[in-house]
Design a protein around this motif. Structure first.
Motif, PDB file in Angstrom:
ATOM      1  N   GLN A  36      -5.710  -7.824  -0.977  1.00 19.52           N
ATOM      2  CA  GLN A  36      -5.302  -7.053  -2.150  1.00 19.52           C
ATOM      3  C   GLN A  36      -5.008  -7.953  -3.357  1.00 19.52           C
ATOM      4  OE1 GLN A  36      -2.384  -3.727  -1.066  1.00 19.52           O
ATOM      5  NE2 GLN A  36      -2.420  -4.945   0.822  1.00 19.52           N
ATOM      6  N   GLY A  37      -5.189  -9.267  -3.181  1.00 21.34           N
ATOM      7  CA  GLY A  37      -4.937 -10.183  -4.286  1.00 21.34           C
ATOM      8  C   GLY A  37      -3.496 -10.628  -4.407  1.00 21.34           C
ATOM      9  N   ALA A  38      -2.638 -10.248  -3.449  1.00 22.50           N
ATOM     10  CA  ALA A  38      -1.228 -10.654  -3.487  1.00 22.50           C
ATOM     11  C   ALA A  38      -1.097 -12.028  -2.827  1.00 22.50           C
ATOM     12  CB  ALA A  38      -0.359  -9.621  -2.771  1.00 22.50           C
ATOM     13  N   VAL A  39      -1.558 -13.055  -3.544  1.00 25.02           N
ATOM     14  CA  VAL A  39      -1.693 -14.385  -2.950  1.00 25.02           C
ATOM     15  C   VAL A  39      -0.344 -14.969  -2.552  1.00 25.02           C
ATOM     16  CG1 VAL A  39      -2.523 -16.736  -3.309  1.00 25.02           C
ATOM     17  CG2 VAL A  39      -3.819 -14.791  -4.239  1.00 25.02           C
ATOM     18  N   GLU A  40       0.615 -14.933  -3.459  1.00 26.09           N
ATOM     19  CA  GLU A  40       1.926 -15.524  -3.152  1.00 26.09           C
ATOM     20  C   GLU A  40       2.566 -14.842  -1.952  1.00 26.09           C
ATOM     21  OE1 GLU A  40       6.231 -16.492  -5.338  1.00 26.09           O
ATOM     22  OE2 GLU A  40       4.641 -15.425  -6.420  1.00 26.09           O
ATOM     23  N   LEU A  41       2.492 -13.518  -1.916  1.00 23.24           N
ATOM     24  CA  LEU A  41       3.057 -12.768  -0.792  1.00 23.24           C
ATOM     25  C   LEU A  41       2.336 -13.104   0.507  1.00 23.24           C
ATOM     26  CD1 LEU A  41       5.021 -10.567   0.186  1.00 23.24           C
ATOM     27  CD2 LEU A  41       3.272  -8.862  -0.428  1.00 23.24           C
ATOM     28  N   ALA A  42       1.009 -13.189   0.431  1.00 20.64           N
ATOM     29  CA  ALA A  42       0.214 -13.472   1.625  1.00 20.64           C
ATOM     30  C   ALA A  42       0.525 -14.851   2.193  1.00 20.64           C
ATOM     31  CB  ALA A  42      -1.275 -13.358   1.299  1.00 20.64           C
ATOM     32  N   VAL A  43       0.603 -15.847   1.316  1.00 21.02           N
ATOM     33  CA  VAL A  43       0.904 -17.205   1.782  1.00 21.02           C
ATOM     34  C   VAL A  43       2.295 -17.253   2.392  1.00 21.02           C
ATOM     35  CG1 VAL A  43       1.277 -19.594   1.043  1.00 21.02           C
ATOM     36  CG2 VAL A  43      -0.701 -18.310   0.196  1.00 21.02           C
ATOM     37  N   GLY A  44       3.254 -16.565   1.764  1.00 23.11           N
ATOM     38  CA  GLY A  44       4.604 -16.520   2.318  1.00 23.11           C
ATOM     39  C   GLY A  44       4.635 -15.878   3.691  1.00 23.11           C
ATOM     40  N   THR A  45       3.861 -14.796   3.876  1.00 25.55           N
ATOM     41  CA  THR A  45       3.799 -14.137   5.182  1.00 25.55           C
ATOM     42  C   THR A  45       3.193 -15.062   6.232  1.00 25.55           C
ATOM     43  OG1 THR A  45       3.598 -11.942   4.158  1.00 25.55           O
ATOM     44  CG2 THR A  45       2.845 -12.157   6.433  1.00 25.55           C
ATOM     45  N   ALA A  46       2.084 -15.701   5.890  1.00 25.90           N
ATOM     46  CA  ALA A  46       1.434 -16.592   6.843  1.00 25.90           C
ATOM     47  C   ALA A  46       2.328 -17.775   7.193  1.00 25.90           C
ATOM     48  CB  ALA A  46       0.104 -17.085   6.276  1.00 25.90           C
ATOM     49  N   MET A  47       3.033 -18.308   6.192  1.00 22.53           N
ATOM     50  CA  MET A  47       3.894 -19.464   6.444  1.00 22.53           C
ATOM     51  C   MET A  47       5.161 -19.094   7.207  1.00 22.53           C
ATOM     52  SD  MET A  47       3.489 -21.595   2.856  1.00 22.53           S
ATOM     53  CE  MET A  47       4.780 -22.766   3.300  1.00 22.53           C
ATOM     54  N   SER A  48       5.458 -17.799   7.320  1.00 23.79           N
ATOM     55  CA  SER A  48       6.634 -17.376   8.096  1.00 23.79           C
ATOM     56  C   SER A  48       6.410 -17.506   9.596  1.00 23.79           C
ATOM     57  CB  SER A  48       6.999 -15.924   7.754  1.00 23.79           C
ATOM     58  OG  SER A  48       6.061 -15.020   8.326  1.00 23.79           O
ATOM     59  N   ILE A  49       5.158 -17.717   9.991  1.00 17.98           N
ATOM     60  CA  ILE A  49       4.850 -17.874  11.419  1.00 17.98           C
ATOM     61  C   ILE A  49       5.282 -19.269  11.861  1.00 17.98           C
ATOM     62  CG2 ILE A  49       2.997 -17.958  13.126  1.00 17.98           C
ATOM     63  CD1 ILE A  49       1.461 -15.966  11.378  1.00 17.98           C
ATOM     64  N   ALA A  50       6.111 -19.340  12.884  1.00 17.87           N
ATOM     65  CA  ALA A  50       6.628 -20.619  13.368  1.00 17.87           C
ATOM     66  C   ALA A  50       5.480 -21.500  13.858  1.00 17.87           C
ATOM     67  CB  ALA A  50       7.625 -20.394  14.501  1.00 17.87           C
ATOM     68  N   PRO A  51       5.610 -22.818  13.721  1.00 23.70           N
ATOM     69  CA  PRO A  51       4.518 -23.729  14.115  1.00 23.70           C
ATOM     70  C   PRO A  51       4.048 -23.521  15.541  1.00 23.70           C
ATOM     71  CG  PRO A  51       6.190 -24.927  12.884  1.00 23.70           C
ATOM     72  CD  PRO A  51       6.728 -23.552  13.099  1.00 23.70           C
ATOM     73  N   GLU A  52       4.996 -23.373  16.479  1.00 26.51           N
ATOM     74  CA  GLU A  52       4.585 -23.211  17.878  1.00 26.51           C
ATOM     75  C   GLU A  52       3.914 -21.869  18.109  1.00 26.51           C
ATOM     76  OE1 GLU A  52       8.904 -21.900  17.517  1.00 26.51           O
ATOM     77  OE2 GLU A  52       7.629 -23.530  16.770  1.00 26.51           O
ATOM     78  N   ALA A  53       4.326 -20.843  17.354  1.00 24.82           N
ATOM     79  CA  ALA A  53       3.717 -19.527  17.499  1.00 24.82           C
ATOM     80  C   ALA A  53       2.307 -19.501  16.925  1.00 24.82           C
ATOM     81  CB  ALA A  53       4.576 -18.461  16.812  1.00 24.82           C
TER      82      ALA A  53
END
Length: 425
Positions: free
Chosen positions: A363-380
């Motif tokens: 949807q073009g919500a780049v900042e939101l998308a990156v924040g969501t993806a980065m919320s995933i813990a490294p081991e997960a």
């Protein structure tokens, strides 16, 4: 003697109690043709350091359960030198042996030691079902690990060994076939989640045969529904729809609206591959209607828990709309899925989060998308190949469509994840 803190930490990471680890090691031993003699006390001796170097067979079983050398579990031979120990079993050879061991276990168990065949009863079935619950819980936490596939295959062999070893009523025999089918279906799902599609197809054919002999339409539904998912992940929607139709026509799907709801939702996810938005909406509508008719208090198998609260239905809707490129609708279903999925379903929650980031990026919500993806813990982020592939796809789309600073932020976080302790190089 200090305790084995490394083994204790690995057990905590995998969510294993002393009893569960003992059962997992015994399952591997039995699958390899040995007697399972590991008890809670054995595991306690490992943890306290009383036993510093387990028996060779136990060491090999521990390596299969944790998928690493036993020396990485805090064990060391007395004197700290391993030159006197027997050569270790090759892990690949052992995995192949365990995978093919059900027939060998059946053959050796068919000849009782003292002539009289013991009676197999409902208590034996209950013990197998308790082990099945552990397999399902482990899948929810860790996803499609090879160790889960191996353990499930070994436990299917244990169920079939009971068939050969003792006498039983027709009802108990049917239940034993159902247990073997259940374990094999879990091995199949672990292989699907791990992208081991050839192994998944082998498990499918075996599981379908066992389920037919059990007469249990609930486990037949699980197996054929999984087959539909297998073909969906292989980008074969025609085969996927045909397999899922078998599941949807089973008596349990006609009798219980919750099974019908899952069948419709999985149909929608497969239809997403075809680009037919109207068919997807129709299938999801049927899924919601069936869900609302279901009695939430009615008993269902434990593997239906993710469906009972609608979390898995919403997850499948997210998958369908994401494939259609209907990103706003996909995001809405993703948020609902995360709100409903139980915290113990770690693999599913991680996968939904990764797909939610894809929907936001679409949807073009780049900042939101990156924040969501980065919320995933490294081991997960490395739980299963499905999660890793989804995040890799997110990165490719980000590089094509987003300003450089967001790409650098994302790639920097991924690099940090891979270099962190426990990360994949």
């Amino acid at each position: 003697m200090e305790g084995n803190d490394i083994l204790r930490a690995r057990m905590a990471d995998d969510g294993l109690t002393q009893t569960e680890l003992a059962e997992a090691v015994n399952a591997d031993l039995r699958a390899a043709g040995y007697e399972g003699t590991v008890s809670d006390r054995t595991v306690r001796n490992w943890l306290t350091g009383k036993t510093r170097w387990p028996h060779q067979r136990q060491r090999a079983a521990l390596e299969a359960v944790f998928d690493c050398p036993v020396t990485e579990l805090g064990f060391a031979p007395r004197g700290g030198c391993s030159s006197s120990k027997p050569p270790p079993e090759d892990p690949v050879h052992r995995r192949r042996f365990v995978s093919a061991s059900a027939g060998a276990v059946l053959a050796t168990a068919a000849t009782p030691a003292h002539g009289a065949r013991p009676r197999v009863g409902s208590g034996d079935v209950e013990r197998l079902l308790a082990k099945f619950a552990l397999i399902v819980a482990s899948d929810h936490r860790h996803g499609g690990k090879l160790t889960i596939e191996t353990q499930a295959t070994a436990l299917a062999g244990e169920a079939m060994a009971l068939q050969a070893r003792g006498t039983a009523s027709q009802r108990v025999r049917g239940a034993l076939y159902g247990c073997a089918a259940s374990f094999t279906s879990s091995a199949m799902w672990a292989a699907i989640d791990g992208r081991r599609f050839d192994a998944a197809q082998r498990h499918f054919h075996r599981a379908a045969s066992l389920a037919a002999m059990s007469g249990d339409s609930a486990i037949q539904f699980r197996i054929w529904s999984h087959a539909g998912s297998l073909y969906r992940h292989m980008d074969r929607p025609g085969d996927g729809l045909a397999a899922n139709d078998v599941a949807r026509r089973l008596p349990v799907a006609r009798r219980d609206p919750l099974f019908a709801s899952l069948g419709h939702a999985r149909h929608a996810a497969i239809l997403g591959l075809t680009g037919d938005a109207r068919a997807v909406r129709q299938a999801l509508g049927h899924a919601v209607d069936a869900f609302e008719r279901a009695d939430p208090q009615e008993w269902r198998p434990l593997w239906m828990d993710g469906v009972r609260n609608r979390g898995e239905i919403e997850e499948l809707a997210l998958s369908a709309y994401l494939r259609l490129g209907r990103y706003e609708e996909a995001e809405a279903h993703g948020h609902r899925s995360l709100a409903l999925l139980h915290p113990s379903m770690r693999r599913d929650r991680t996968l939904v989060t990764a797909r939610l980031a894809q929907a936001q990026l679409g949807q073009g919500a780049v900042e939101l998308a990156v924040g969501t993806a980065m919320s995933i813990a490294p081991e997960a982020a490395q739980l299963t190949p499905r999660v890793a592939e989804t995040l890799d796809d997110f990165g490719r789309r980000l590089r094509r469509n987003a300003p450089g600073r967001w790409v650098r932020m994302w790639e920097g976080s991924r690099c940090d994840d891979r270099q962190a302790p426990g990360g994949r190089p």
